[in-house]
Each structure stands twice: as structure tokens, then as C-alpha cells.
Scaffold this motif. Structure first.
Motif, PDB file in Angstrom:
ATOM      1  N   PHE A   1      -3.998  -2.538   9.465  1.00 32.28           N
ATOM      2  CA  PHE A   1      -3.638  -1.626   8.379  1.00 32.28           C
ATOM      3  C   PHE A   1      -4.731  -0.598   8.096  1.00 32.28           C
ATOM      4  N   ARG A   2      -5.981  -0.992   8.269  1.00 28.95           N
ATOM      5  CA  ARG A   2      -7.041   0.010   8.063  1.00 28.95           C
ATOM      6  C   ARG A   2      -6.866   1.143   9.064  1.00 28.95           C
ATOM      7  N   GLN A   3      -6.543   0.792  10.294  1.00 32.79           N
ATOM      8  CA  GLN A   3      -6.353   1.826  11.310  1.00 32.79           C
ATOM      9  C   GLN A   3      -5.125   2.670  11.012  1.00 32.79           C
ATOM     10  N   VAL A   4      -4.029   2.000  10.711  1.00 26.01           N
ATOM     11  CA  VAL A   4      -2.782   2.733  10.450  1.00 26.01           C
ATOM     12  C   VAL A   4      -2.953   3.665   9.253  1.00 26.01           C
ATOM     13  N   PHE A   5      -3.572   3.180   8.184  1.00 25.39           N
ATOM     14  CA  PHE A   5      -3.734   4.021   6.991  1.00 25.39           C
ATOM     15  C   PHE A   5      -4.614   5.232   7.295  1.00 25.39           C
ATOM     16  N   HIS A   6      -5.661   4.951   8.025  1.00 23.98           N
ATOM     17  CA  HIS A   6      -6.605   6.011   8.387  1.00 23.98           C
ATOM     18  C   HIS A   6      -5.902   7.113   9.187  1.00 23.98           C
ATOM     19  N   ILE A   7      -5.119   6.719  10.168  1.00 24.34           N
ATOM     20  CA  ILE A   7      -4.428   7.699  11.007  1.00 24.34           C
ATOM     21  C   ILE A   7      -3.320   8.389  10.207  1.00 24.34           C
ATOM     22  N   ALA A   8      -2.606   7.617   9.390  1.00 22.68           N
ATOM     23  CA  ALA A   8      -1.517   8.198   8.589  1.00 22.68           C
ATOM     24  C   ALA A   8      -2.067   9.291   7.676  1.00 22.68           C
ATOM     25  N   ARG A   9      -3.232   9.050   7.086  1.00 17.42           N
ATOM     26  CA  ARG A   9      -3.818  10.061   6.199  1.00 17.42           C
ATOM     27  C   ARG A   9      -4.153  11.321   6.980  1.00 17.42           C
ATOM     28  N   ARG A  10      -4.672  11.119   8.192  1.00 12.91           N
ATOM     29  CA  ARG A  10      -4.991  12.308   8.993  1.00 12.91           C
ATOM     30  C   ARG A  10      -3.725  13.044   9.406  1.00 12.91           C
ATOM     31  N   LEU A  11      -2.614  12.321   9.472  1.00 14.78           N
ATOM     32  CA  LEU A  11      -1.336  12.973   9.788  1.00 14.78           C
ATOM     33  C   LEU A  11      -0.722  13.618   8.551  1.00 14.78           C
ATOM     34  N   GLY A  12      -1.355  13.394   7.408  1.00 14.38           N
ATOM     35  CA  GLY A  12      -0.871  14.066   6.196  1.00 14.38           C
ATOM     36  C   GLY A  12      -0.077  13.207   5.229  1.00 14.38           C
ATOM     37  N   ALA A  13      -0.149  11.889   5.375  1.00 12.31           N
ATOM     38  CA  ALA A  13       0.572  11.025   4.424  1.00 12.31           C
ATOM     39  C   ALA A  13       0.029  11.238   3.018  1.00 12.31           C
ATOM     40  N   ARG A  14       0.928  11.262   2.045  1.00 13.48           N
ATOM     41  CA  ARG A  14       0.494  11.524   0.670  1.00 13.48           C
ATOM     42  C   ARG A  14       0.452  10.260  -0.168  1.00 13.48           C
ATOM     43  N   ALA A  15       1.274   9.279   0.153  1.00 17.60           N
ATOM     44  CA  ALA A  15       1.354   8.062  -0.664  1.00 17.60           C
ATOM     45  C   ALA A  15       0.031   7.303  -0.617  1.00 17.60           C
ATOM     46  N   ARG A  16      -0.269   6.601  -1.716  1.00 13.35           N
ATOM     47  CA  ARG A  16      -1.387   5.662  -1.657  1.00 13.35           C
ATOM     48  C   ARG A  16      -0.932   4.506  -0.780  1.00 13.35           C
ATOM     49  N   LEU A  17      -1.748   4.111   0.172  1.00 13.61           N
ATOM     50  CA  LEU A  17      -1.374   3.032   1.088  1.00 13.61           C
ATOM     51  C   LEU A  17      -2.238   1.829   0.758  1.00 13.61           C
ATOM     52  N   ILE A  18      -1.587   0.739   0.419  1.00 12.15           N
ATOM     53  CA  ILE A  18      -2.335  -0.416  -0.085  1.00 12.15           C
ATOM     54  C   ILE A  18      -1.974  -1.657   0.726  1.00 12.15           C
ATOM     55  N   HIS A  19      -2.968  -2.322   1.228  1.00 10.39           N
ATOM     56  CA  HIS A  19      -2.717  -3.586   1.920  1.00 10.39           C
ATOM     57  C   HIS A  19      -3.168  -4.729   1.018  1.00 10.39           C
ATOM     58  N   VAL A  20      -2.220  -5.518   0.567  1.00  7.21           N
ATOM     59  CA  VAL A  20      -2.549  -6.711  -0.215  1.00  7.21           C
ATOM     60  C   VAL A  20      -2.567  -7.866   0.770  1.00  7.21           C
ATOM     61  N   TRP A  21      -3.747  -8.384   1.040  1.00  6.72           N
ATOM     62  CA  TRP A  21      -3.796  -9.483   2.010  1.00  6.72           C
ATOM     63  C   TRP A  21      -4.193 -10.770   1.307  1.00  6.72           C
TER      64      TRP A  21
END
Ligand code: ARG
Length: 592
Positions: A363-383
Motif C-alpha cells: 500500500f505504501r507503494q500504491v499510494f505513492h504512485i497513485a499520488r504521482r498519478l494525481g489521485a486526490r483522495a486521502r489514501l489510508i491503510h489501516v493494518w
């Protein structure tokens, strides 16, 4: 009184104004200061420790800051005393009369004073998400229970929640499975316990790929056919999904869990080539040994960059593989496409994923890449950490669905024994119904009452204890209060205790009213921190204070007026406990 503000909010607004008035030129005080319940009753009711954090910026001693803010704060009739304490705390004690009034207002409110802070806001909750043709493991169960509590908490706060069961229904295992199914499926076994049968087939077929290259090639060919839309393979795949879902649904029904969407990974399949194209176009991904990978763009310090890792003291790239060299897309690709699809369709302000700790890097990788792709939502991983379960329940195959059902059966059976003891006169049918609520509640609460990230061991004795931090203890407290109210109604028919004001003859009554004022804050904190255990702790504390109240203050034998006040207080406590347990997905039978 503003209905949208809790007592904590009101105190915070009041003190914030004091801080701003005392230090008008300071940007640090502009944001306002927080107030929280005091850690110890001796310090008063609420506490603010903002002065400590401001000392450096304001170049003053915290105690002086606290004094200045208090001096500048407007008079507040709700507050009996507010004084600087220790190195720079502000301790606040509420005025009794206003405290009683606030508790009555909260009791008269169907939402127990909980503000709809989520009004007009959308979040997506991605939870449970088991894999088709594989047994749900304990991680999925915890995800289901914790995710569902977060779902209920957010909905209660007024959020539009989209609960999405993101099934693992796509991927390379299906080629192996389809080939295996054609050769050694047992039709009867597939009917009665499809997941077990599919798992057996998978293991056998997978073993053969290791020794038999032709078998491996055939499995790959089946996968390609499936992905190209071959009718026969599609039909088999659909049957795997449907059978698995039917089995998962049995568990969800028992746990009282419902989803708004059950979209599997396959739903996003058509978006993957386009996603890959965009990743390349933006210069985020490039081919490496035939695979498409995202490497770091060096925007972050390495220690914070999920696309780097440290090995033997040396930093190495940890690229995220989006598409493998055989052309198949990876888990990360699906998750990136899923985020884009969700943003287009729902424009959520946050997407919350609930999984076990092993997916943190993913999820750290996915969130990081998603943000660079322009994702606007806050992305939260509850583990959460993995929970140890009682010996035997999950011993052979970890987390097997069938065995989970057995765990629930055992919980109900053990609860039935307890109910028979506490309520021998109850009709057997009702005993079973109560035992169901208590047993399932106990299993859920054992999970929800822990900090999700700590390692816990489940034990029957603790989960089903009638004393201590357990669901049965809280359910029992609710039932006992119900019986007090029944007795009152029988002795004083037609009388409404709500027509009398609350008053505090004993300190414990005041403490209990104060505790009730904290209900909305506990609910909001649990949601905001994504930690249902914050609410569980609150409920347990409430039940303990109630128990002190019950033991020290006579209810029915008290004089008129005080008696009504006490019964009225009992009623609000019961509603807070029931509402709180409901937000954790736990039922409260009228009797136990
Ligand atoms: N199916 C995954 C697993 O069982 C969990 C999926 C979590 N959600 C997500 N969007 N990746 O491990």
C-alpha cells in the motif's frame, strides 16, 4: 447550545478564543487548541495542554502562556473552574448545573449529541476482500470485523460510506485452477464445500506444474483463453466466483455484515492497459527485463521512499512491478486502476483499506504512485497484527472458512451454557437467540477491543467473561439496567422519570453524567483514528462507572425526585451502551 458541538468542542472553542486573544499576533494559536478528558479525575473534567506545544514559538514559559490564555478567555457559565496546573496544563471543571443540563439534552437526543461531521462527505471502505477459490484466513476475518465497525462508525457520523468488498477474483491462479478442475474435480465435493474442493484442486494442479512442463504450459494457455474471454473458461471462472461468494456470504450473514459493492479485481481489468500506457507516458514507469516497473523519481529522502529499500546497510531500488514480463498485470496495477475508477465514480475524500500487516509495503507503494498519478483522495491503510486463535480452531489449515464457522458455533455453544446459568427460566428458543448475540458479540469484541496493531491472543475465558472488558459484560450491564427500569415501571406505573431533572447527590452520579457527555467524542475519535478500540475502551469505562453507581446509590428506595433522576440517568447510560455496541456491530439482547 449549538447541537453540532460536543462539550469538548465547546470548551476547545472557548479556550481557543482565549489563546488567540492573549497572543493575537501569533500564527500558532490561530488554528485553535484541543481539549481532552483529564487522565485522572483529581485534575478536573477536561484538560488542555496546548501551552506546552506553544512555548518555543511564543518564547514564553508554558505556565505563563496558560495563565495568559485563561486571563484572556471570556467568562464561561459552563465552567466552574479553569486553572493552570503543573508545567503548563489547564485543568477544567464543569459547573454542576450546566453539566446536568448538557447530560439531559444529550439523553433527549436520539443521536446522543453526536454531530454529523460527515454530512456531505464520501469515503470508500475497502474491507474483508477475501480471495476467490481460497479459504478466508484470519486476516480476512479481522478485516471484516474491524472494517465493519469503521463502516458503522462513519455512517453514524453522517458520512456517505461505500463499503466495497474487493474480492481477489483475478490472477494467475485461475489458469492452474481451470486446468485442474477439468481433470480432477469431484462434483459432489464441489457442491457441498466448494472452497475446500477448489483449494484441493489448486494444490494438486499447482504441484504438477512444478514437475510437468506440459502441464504448466497448458495452465498458461487456459489463463490466456480466460483473459481473451473464452466462453467455457469464463463460465468456469464465474462458477468459482459464485460458489465462493455463497460461502463467504454465509459468514457475512452470521456476522451481520453487508457491502454496498462487491467488485472484484476483475472489474478493473479493462482499465489496465490504459493505466500502463499512462504510467509510461508520465515517465513514472519503464520497462526493465521485459517487466513494466515504477522506480523512484528521487523526490523523497530514501528512508521515506517506498521504492527504495535498505539491505545489508546498502540502499537498493525496490521497484514496483506493474506488469510482469509475461504480460500479466500485478496486484499493484489493479489497485492503481481501482483508485482511478473509484475517484471517477464517487469522488471520495478518503479511501480506507483494512488488511493485515503484511500488505504495508504494497500500500505504501500504491499510494505513492497513485499520488504521482494525481489521485486526490486521502489514501489510508489501516493494518492490524495477526491474532492467535485457540488451539484446534485453525490448526490444520489456517483460517479455513469451515473452521471459522466452527469457531462461531463454539462461541454460541459456550454462550448458551452461560445463558442457561444466568437465566434458567428463559424459554429455550429465547436462550438460543440470546446465546447467538452473546457468542458472536464476544468473538467480535475480543477483536475490536484491542489496539488493532498489537499482537493478541484470543482465549475463550477472556472473550466470554461476565466480568472484565468483554462483550458479555457490556451486554449484561445493558440487560441489568433494563431490569431496573422494568422494576421502576412496575412500582410507579405511568410515571416518566424524564419529567424530573437530573441531580447529583453522590459524586459517582456526577461522574456518570460527565462520562455520558463524552460519548460523541469517543465515537468521533474512534472513527477519525480508525480505531474501534477507542470506543470499546469508552464503553467499558462507562459500564464500570455505572457499576459503581449501581452499588453505591439506591435507586428504587431513594426519595422521590432523586429516584427519578437516577432512573433517568440509567436510561441514558443504557442507550449509550447500546448505541456504542451497535456501532461495533454487537447486539444487545434485553435479557441475558
Ligand atoms: N484480496 C487481498 C488479500 O486477500 C486483499 C485485498 C485488499 N484490498 C485491496 N484493494 N488491495 O490479500
Amino acid at each position: 447550545m449549538n447541537k453540532n458541538l460536543t462539550m469538548e468542542d465547546r470548551l476547545s472553542a472557548w479556550l481557543s478564543a482565549g489563546f488567540r486573544a492573549a497572543f493575537p499576533e501569533s500564527p500558532e494559536t490561530a488554528a485553535g487548541v484541543a481539549v481532552a478528558p483529564t487522565p485522572q479525575e483529581a485534575f478536573g473534567d477536561y484538560q488542555c495542554n496546548a501551552a506546552m506545544g506553544l512555548a518555543r514559538a511564543l518564547r514564553k514559559r508554558p505556565a505563563d502562556i496558560a495563565r495568559a490564555a485563561l486571563a484572556a478567555a471570556a467568562p464561561n457559565p459552563e465552567v466552574a473552574r479553569a486553572e493552570p496546573a503543573g508545567p503548563g496544563f489547564i485543568n477544567i471543571t464543569l459547573d454542576d448545573e450546566h453539566l446536568a443540563r448538557a447530560a439531559m439534552e444529550l439523553g433527549d437526543d436520539p443521536r446522543l449529541g453526536t454531530p454529523r461531521v460527515g454530512e456531505g462527505r464520501t469515503i470508500i471502505l475497502d474491507y474483508s476482500s477475501p480471495n476467490v477459490a481460497k479459504p478466508m484466513h484470519i486476516g480476512h476475518i479481522r478485516s471484516t470485523v474491524i472494517g465493519n465497525a469503521l463502516d458503522r462508525l462513519h455512517r453514524f457520523l453522517g458520512y456517505r460510506v461505500i463499503a466495497d468488498n474487493h474480492l481477489g477474483d483475478w490472477g494467475t491462479q485461475f489458469g492452474i485452477l481451470i486446468l485442474g478442475f477439468r481433470h480432477f474435480a469431484d462434483a459432489a465435493a464441489y457442491e457441498t464445500s466448494p472452497i475446500e474442493e477448489l483449494e484441493r484442486i489448486y494444490v494438486r494442479s499447482y504441484e504438477r506444474t512444478k514437475s510437468d512442463p506440459d502441464w504448466l504450459a497448458a495452465a498458461r494457455a487456459e489463463l490466456v483463453k480466460l483473459q481473451r474471454g473464452d466462453e467455457e473458461n469464463r463460465a468456469l471462472w464465474r462458477s468459482f466466483v459464485e460458489h465462493s461468494l455463497r460461502e463467504f456470504d454465509r459468514i457475512y450473514a452470521r456476522l451481520g455484515v453487508r457491502f454496498d459493492l462487491t467488485r472484484g479485481e476483475s472489474w478493473y481489468n479493462d482499465r489496465l492497459p490504459e493505466l500502463a500506457r499512462r504510467l509510461m507516458e508520465r515517465g513514472l514507469a519503464r520497462e526493465s527485463d521485459g517487466a513494466l516497473c515504477v522506480f523512484s523519481d528521487d523526490a523523497l529522502p530514501r528512508a521515506e521512499d517506498p521504492l527504495w529499500k535498505q539491505e545489508d546497510g546498502e540502499w537498493k531500488p525496490a521497484p514496483c512491478i506493474v506488469r510482469k514480463s509475461d504480460g500479466g498485470f500485478n496486484y499493484a496495477a489493479t489497485d492503481l486502476a481501482t483508485i482511478e475508477s473509484r475517484e471517477e465514480e464517487f469522488a471520495p475524500e478518503a479511501i480506507i483499506y483494512v488488511t493485515d500487516e503484511r500488505q504495508q509495503l504494497h500500500f505504501r507503494q500504491v499510494f505513492h504512485i497513485a499520488r504521482r498519478l494525481g489521485a486526490r483522495a486521502r489514501l489510508i491503510h489501516v493494518w492490524f497484527g495477526l491474532m492467535r486463535l485457540p488451539e484446534g480452531a485453525f490448526s490444520t489449515r489456517q483460517g479455513n472458512v469451515i473452521k471459522l464457522e466452527r469457531l462461531l458455533d463454539e462461541a454460541e455453544a459456550r454462550a448458551l451454557a452461560i445463558v442457561r446459568e444466568t437465566s434458567p427460566e428463559m424459554p429455550p428458543e429465547q436462550q438460543r437467540e440470546v446465546a447467538r448475540a452473546v457468542g458472536i458479540g464476544a468473538v467480535k469484541y475480543a477483536d475490536l477491543s484491542q489496539n488493532p496493531q498489537s499482537l493478541v491472543t484470543f482465549t475463550w475465558d477472556k472473550a466470554l467473561a461476565l466480568e472484565g472488558n468483554s462483550a458479555p459484560y457490556l451486554q449484561y450491564a445493558c440487560a441489568r439496567i433494563a431490569s431496573v427500569r422494568d422494576k421502576y415501571a412496575a412500582l410507579f406505573p405511568g410515571r416518566r422519570p424524564e419529567d424530573w431533572p437530573l441531580r447529583f447527590a453522590e459524586p459517582v452520579e456526577r461522574r456518570l453524567a460527565l462520562q455520558l457527555l463524552r460519548f460523541p467524542d469517543a465515537v468521533r475519535r474512534a472513527a477519525q483514528q480508525c480505531r474501534p478500540n477507542v470506543l470499546a475502551d469508552y464503553l467499558y469505562e462507562t459500564a464500570q462507572i455505572y457499576s459503581r453507581f449501581y452499588q453505591t446509590a439506591p435507586f428504587l428506595k431513594a426519595e422521590e425526585g432523586l429516584r427519578e433522576s437516577r432512573i433517568r440517568l440509567c436510561g441514558i447510560v443504557r442507550r449509550a451502551l447500546r448505541q456504542g455496541l451497535d456501532l461495533l456491530g454487537i447486539e444487545t439482547p434485553d435479557r441475558i
